[in-house]
Design a protein around this motif. Structure first.
Motif, mmCIF file in Angstrom:
data_model
loop_
_atom_site.group_PDB
_atom_site.id
_atom_site.type_symbol
_atom_site.label_atom_id
_atom_site.label_comp_id
_atom_site.label_asym_id
_atom_site.label_seq_id
_atom_site.Cartn_x
_atom_site.Cartn_y
_atom_site.Cartn_z
ATOM 1 N N ALA A 25 -13.859 9.385 21.336
ATOM 2 C CA ALA A 25 -14.510 8.014 21.535
ATOM 3 C C ALA A 25 -15.852 8.070 21.877
ATOM 4 O O ALA A 25 -16.058 8.698 22.922
ATOM 5 N N ILE A 26 -16.681 7.468 21.031
ATOM 6 C CA ILE A 26 -18.278 7.288 21.694
ATOM 7 C C ILE A 26 -18.583 5.745 21.581
ATOM 8 O O ILE A 26 -17.635 5.123 20.940
ATOM 9 N N GLN A 39 -14.032 5.731 17.120
ATOM 10 C CA GLN A 39 -13.569 7.219 17.063
ATOM 11 C C GLN A 39 -14.235 7.841 15.928
ATOM 12 O O GLN A 39 -14.358 7.420 14.964
ATOM 13 N N VAL A 40 -14.553 9.255 16.271
ATOM 14 C CA VAL A 40 -15.192 9.984 15.442
ATOM 15 C C VAL A 40 -14.475 11.298 15.421
ATOM 16 O O VAL A 40 -13.585 11.613 16.657
ATOM 17 N N TYR A 41 -14.617 12.179 14.401
ATOM 18 C CA TYR A 41 -14.143 13.534 14.230
ATOM 19 C C TYR A 41 -15.125 14.444 15.014
ATOM 20 O O TYR A 41 -16.235 14.682 14.510
ATOM 21 N N ALA A 42 -14.267 15.113 16.107
ATOM 22 C CA ALA A 42 -15.414 16.155 16.832
ATOM 23 C C ALA A 42 -15.078 17.767 15.879
ATOM 24 O O ALA A 42 -16.087 18.447 15.963
ATOM 25 N N ASN A 62 -17.510 10.377 9.300
ATOM 26 C CA ASN A 62 -17.951 9.815 10.606
ATOM 27 C C ASN A 62 -19.009 8.780 10.195
ATOM 28 O O ASN A 62 -19.857 8.716 9.619
ATOM 29 N N PRO A 63 -18.777 7.218 11.014
ATOM 30 C CA PRO A 63 -19.504 6.377 10.691
ATOM 31 C C PRO A 63 -20.902 6.745 11.253
ATOM 32 O O PRO A 63 -21.995 6.136 10.944
ATOM 33 N N VAL A 64 -21.277 7.508 12.278
ATOM 34 C CA VAL A 64 -22.616 7.880 12.694
ATOM 35 C C VAL A 64 -22.540 9.476 12.636
ATOM 36 O O VAL A 64 -21.377 10.022 13.011
#
Length: 942
Positions: A25-26, A39-42, A62-64
């Protein structure tokens, strides 16, 4: 990289948490400045989550843009993906990944430790494609290395074979040199003996003889006796010395040995009588090349006589002309006319005198000329009648047209060392002109040349113009086929045709012994005519007519003349000739139509039966002829006047008439169908038995199978083969009755049942046929072996098992029969299985190896039949059996056309299974089979 497929991680894959799919989470600042958690994939695992890979490449993961770790455990790839805006953070992100690997607690493989860094999805795609290209190039390099290694091994192997060949060639060269030395030594010894003999003759004629000696004339050049052989004469005036006394009888000259001449000459040695010596020869006349005759006395010119003999061309002592043609051979149809030896003034002939090969040409008058180059041995056979054949050899690389010239006997025995072969090219303009001229008029002016000199000039003509036209068309068709399939080569084809061992005259062809010109001309009795009809019907087929023209060189006009003569006799005597020849008879004007032909045959057969000497066929053969005429008559709507036995006419009860028809017209009715039970009853009637059995076979009713096979035992050989060929239509229902037929005392029943069982291809039936093969006491075993070949590769294991169970009871005869059966199986698709069996170590392996040796012979069915211990030849039995097989497959065409066609094709491609010692015994398949009197006594060897 392939996406969307099921893959598994490699054994060396990184198993830590960092390599698995993870999210985090960022906080992301919105437009209003508010921070929201997202939530993004690392990291992603490309093997376990291929759909995330698709989203990554579509830039919807990822959105960003955040740092993302891409892991492919199957391809052993670990890639850190950074956005273009994060290029300045590469070292920090690398440190973070390495720390994660350190803290993961799992083994870190090399590829994970040396992970790559790319920027954006475009960089990832380029990196993956580069890795794929590297892998492809590595695979190609590896394949190239393997191919290079293989080629290196092949080169080493070929080098070894070349060294072995060189060593073998060196050893052969040594052997050739040794043989050459022996020949030179023998030649020197012969010269010494010849010189001594000459000296003795000179001494004898120089010393006055105490006897009254008459010197015989010098023999002709085609004879090999002594040059001068004095004989004793009592009471006549002396020629050479004083009159002899009654007690002084002691002098006889000895034979003078001499070698064959080394060089031919145009001088001819002749002997002439001198009137002054009361008819006894005193002088020998030598015909010199300039035409002058020189006389010399035998007392003073013996040496000159010997020299003249050595220098003159020695002609063959073998008789020439028609009297030397073996009985049964093709007749001599060519004519040879001597021509004067004119002065050479033609440019092409002057060149031909120095050419190493024979040459064809067309002169200014349109005549076909041939400069025939021949050696000394061949020219000795060209002193009399010369025969010629025009042949076509269809090789795999080119059609070769050949003209074969030689003495008549050499073309029929044959004797290749006395023949001259001249080849022509169907595609060559000059050769086509020669062939076109010969197709109009077959006449050739031949100049025989030996050692650069013309020694004879003659014109040869033959009725072969139609043959040449036929051969030209056939050669053009074959050449088109060869050109369509590959690169044609006339040189290879000529090398094959002119090579040793090539069957130039078709002696090994399967139809060579089947055609007899003399038998076609022997039509004095009905039996002889039936044999001639059968032969004519056999060779009227296109494939066998092609054999007569292209392979045998038989004149087409003579063949058609013989065929017409046979058909004229058949129409006159009312013997049915088959549908093909019936059409030929109509086309040649022997009848107005097929209907008219049947009427003529009906009347002719009635006349034949009243002819006491000509009607020599038995009752069954006569019935068969009338049945054939009746079937043809029914098909054409013709009513015959009388039947074969009772003279009964056909009535409306036998056929259904049309209602309202007057007088039973139209003549052809619709046959009333009979029930199966009615046909079974007709099996007991000899006159109706065969037709009823064939009708039941055609219906294929299982309940009739046993009755039909049982009825076959009451039939003649010619009738049984027709029914057994159709019995296959019963299917498995016929297996048990056919197996019982294998135990019959009649050989032809065992033969036919074995063929039928083989075509049924049941396990039990095949086993029974194999047992018959091992136990058959007659020559039928050869056809049984062929029948097992019809079973195909599935019959190989039962055959091997049955032979293996014999154990010590197995004899060489058993092994020979099993080997032939295996060879026939190999011909029909089982060669690989036989080769595998031959490579093993079982008891059957030697038999399988022998079968491979027989493979080529099985394809042609060529063996030799020697006389039995009692002096009789087994060839008759084998020929009858082979003819029975042919008639079986011809009958099978009505039941199983495909199987029948294959069987007939095999028989047509094969030759007779024997070389008969008495060729007159069996002249044609059908004629022999129609002799129903042949029974078991003809087949069982006592």
């Amino acid at each position: 990289m392939a996406r969307g497929t099921t893959r598994a991680p490699s054994q060396n894959a990184y198993r830590g948490q960092l390599g698995k799919t993870q999210t985090k989470a960022i906080l992301v600042a919105g437009l209003d400045g508010e921070l929201t958690s997202t939530q993004v994939y690392a990291s992603i695992d490309a093997v376990s989550d291929p759909e995330l890979v698709e989203r990554l490449h579509g830039e919807t993961l990822n959105p960003v843009p955040v740092p993302l770790l891409y892991h492919d455990p199957a391809a052993e790839l670990l890639v850190l993906i950074l956005a273009d805006a994060h290029r300045h953070r590469e070292l920090d992100e690398r440190i973070a990944v390495l720390e994660g690997l350190r803290d993961g607690g799992e083994n870190v493989p090399v590829y994970a430790k040396s992970f790559a860094v790319v920027y954006g999805t475009t960089g990832l795609r380029a990196y993956l494609e580069g890795r794929a290209q590297q892998a492809l190039e590595s695979a190609r390099a590896l394949e190239a290395t393997r191919e290079g290694d293989k080629r290196s091994r092949d080169l080493d192997k070929r080098a070894g074979e070349l060294d072995a060949a060189k060593a073998d060639l060196a050893s052969k060269a040594v052997e050739v040199e040794r043989v050459r030395t022996d020949v030179l030594r023998d030649r020197a010894e012969v010269e010494r003996l010849r010189s001594e003999a000459r000296n003795r003759v000179i001494a004898a004629v120089q010393t006055p003889l105490p006897l009254h000696v008459q010197t015989q004339p010098l023999p002709m050049l085609d004879q090999r006796p002594n040059v001068s052989s004095p004989v004793l004469v009592d009471g006549e005036p002396t020629i050479i010395g004083p009159a002899p006394s009654a007690k002084d009888i002691s002098a006889i000259t000895m034979p003078v040995p001499r070698e064959l001449p080394d060089e031919p000459s145009e001088g001819v040695v002749l002997s002439r009588s001198n009137p002054a010596t009361n008819g006894h020869s005193r002088h020998v006349i030598i015909g010199e090349p300039d035409g002058e005759d020189v006389a010399f006395d035998i007392e003073t010119s013996v040496v000159r006589a010997l020299d003249a003999l050595d220098g003159a061309p020695t002609m063959s002592a073998e008789p020439q002309g028609k009297e030397i043609i073996p009985a049964g051979s093709d007749p001599l149809t060519s004519e040879t006319h001597e021509l004067q030896m004119d002065i050479v003034s033609e440019t092409w002939l002057e060149r031909a005198l120095t050419s190493p090969t024979s040459t064809f040409a067309i002169d200014a008058h349109g005549n076909v000329r041939l400069a025939l180059i021949a050696g000394d041995q061949i020219t000795r056979g060209f002193n009399g009648q010369v025969d010629i054949r025009a042949l076509l050899h269809r090789t795999a690389t080119y059609p070769v047209i050949t003209f074969v010239l030689g003495p008549p006997a050499a073309l029929r025995v044959p004797s290749p060392t006395q023949l001259v072969l001249v080849t022509l090219d169907i595609a060559g303009e000059r050769d086509r002109q020669v062939l076109a001229a010969l197709s109009k008029k077959f006449e050739i002016i031949v100049d025989l040349i030996a050692r650069g000199r013309r020694i004879r000039r003659f014109r040869i003509s033959a009725p072969l113009h139609e043959n040449v036209g036929y051969i030209m068309r056939a050669a053009e068709d074959h050449l088109r086929g060869v050109q369509a399939e590959g690169d044609p080569s006339l040189g290879k084809a000529r090398e094959l045709v002119q090579g040793a061992g090539y069957d130039l005259l078709g002696i090994d062809q399967p139809d060579a012994a089947e055609f007899r010109d003399d038998k076609l001309a022997q039509l004095q009795t009905a039996q002889q005519l039936r044999r001639a009809i059968s032969m004519a019907r056999r060779f009227a087929r296109p494939s066998r007519e092609d054999y007569l023209v292209c392979t045998r060189g038989f004149p087409l006009p003579r063949w058609r003349e013989l065929r017409r003569h046979v058909l004229e006799s058949a129409v006159a005597w009312g013997l049915w000739m088959g549908p093909e020849l019936a059409q030929v008879a109509v086309s040649e004007g022997l009848a107005r139509s097929r209907r008219d032909l049947v009427v003529r045959l009906d009347h002719g057969f009635e006349k034949l039966k009243r002819h006491a000497s000509a009607f020599d066929i038995d009752e069954d053969a006569a019935d068969d002829n009338y049945k054939a005429l009746s079937e043809e008559a029914r098909a054409l709507g013709v009513e015959l006047t009388k039947s074969g036995k009772g003279g009964q006419t056909f009535t409306s009860e036998e056929v259904s008439s049309i209602s309202g028809a007057i007088g039973g017209t139209p003549p052809k009715g619709i046959p009333k169908p009979k029930s199966t039970d009615e046909l079974l009853v007709e099996l007991e009637d000899r006159a109706l038995r065969v037709s009823a059995a064939i009708a039941l076979c055609d219906r294929g009713d299982a309940k009739a199978a046993a009755h039909v096979v049982a009825a076959v035992a009451k039939m003649s050989r010619a009738e049984a083969v027709r029914v057994l060929g159709m019995s296959v239509k019963f299917g498995d229902a016929a297996m048990k009755p056919l197996m019982e037929g294998l135990g019959s005392s009649k050989g032809f029943l065992r033969h036919g049942c074995a063929l039928a069982l083989a075509l049924l291809r049941t396990e039990e039936g095949t086993q029974a046929v194999i047992e018959l093969l091992l136990n058959e006491p007659t020559e039928i075993w050869r056809e049984v072996a062929r029948a097992i070949g019809q079973v195909g590769p599935t019959g190989l294991m039962p055959l091997a098992s049955q032979f293996g169970r014999l154990g010590e009871r197995a004899t060489p005869q058993h092994a020979e029969r099993v080997a032939w059966a295996m060879a026939h199986i190999a011909v029909r698709g089982g060669k690989m299985a036989v080769e595998t069996m031959a490579g093993g170590a079982s008891v059957v392996a030697p038999v399988a190896r022998h079968a491979l040796e027989l493979h080529a012979s099985a394809a042609r069915d060529q063996t030799s039949v020697r006389p039995n211990a009692n002096g009789s030849a087994a060839g008759r039995d084998v020929t009858v059996n082979r003819a029975f097989s042919r008639r079986f497959f011809e009958a099978l065409e009505q039941g199983l056309p495909d199987a029948a066609a294959q069987g007939l094709e095999d028989l047509d491609a094969s030759g007779p299974m024997e070389l008969l010692d008495e060729s007159d015994l069996i002249d044609d398949d059908d004629a022999e089979l129609d002799e129903a009197e042949l029974d078991e006594s003809d087949l069982i060897t006592t």
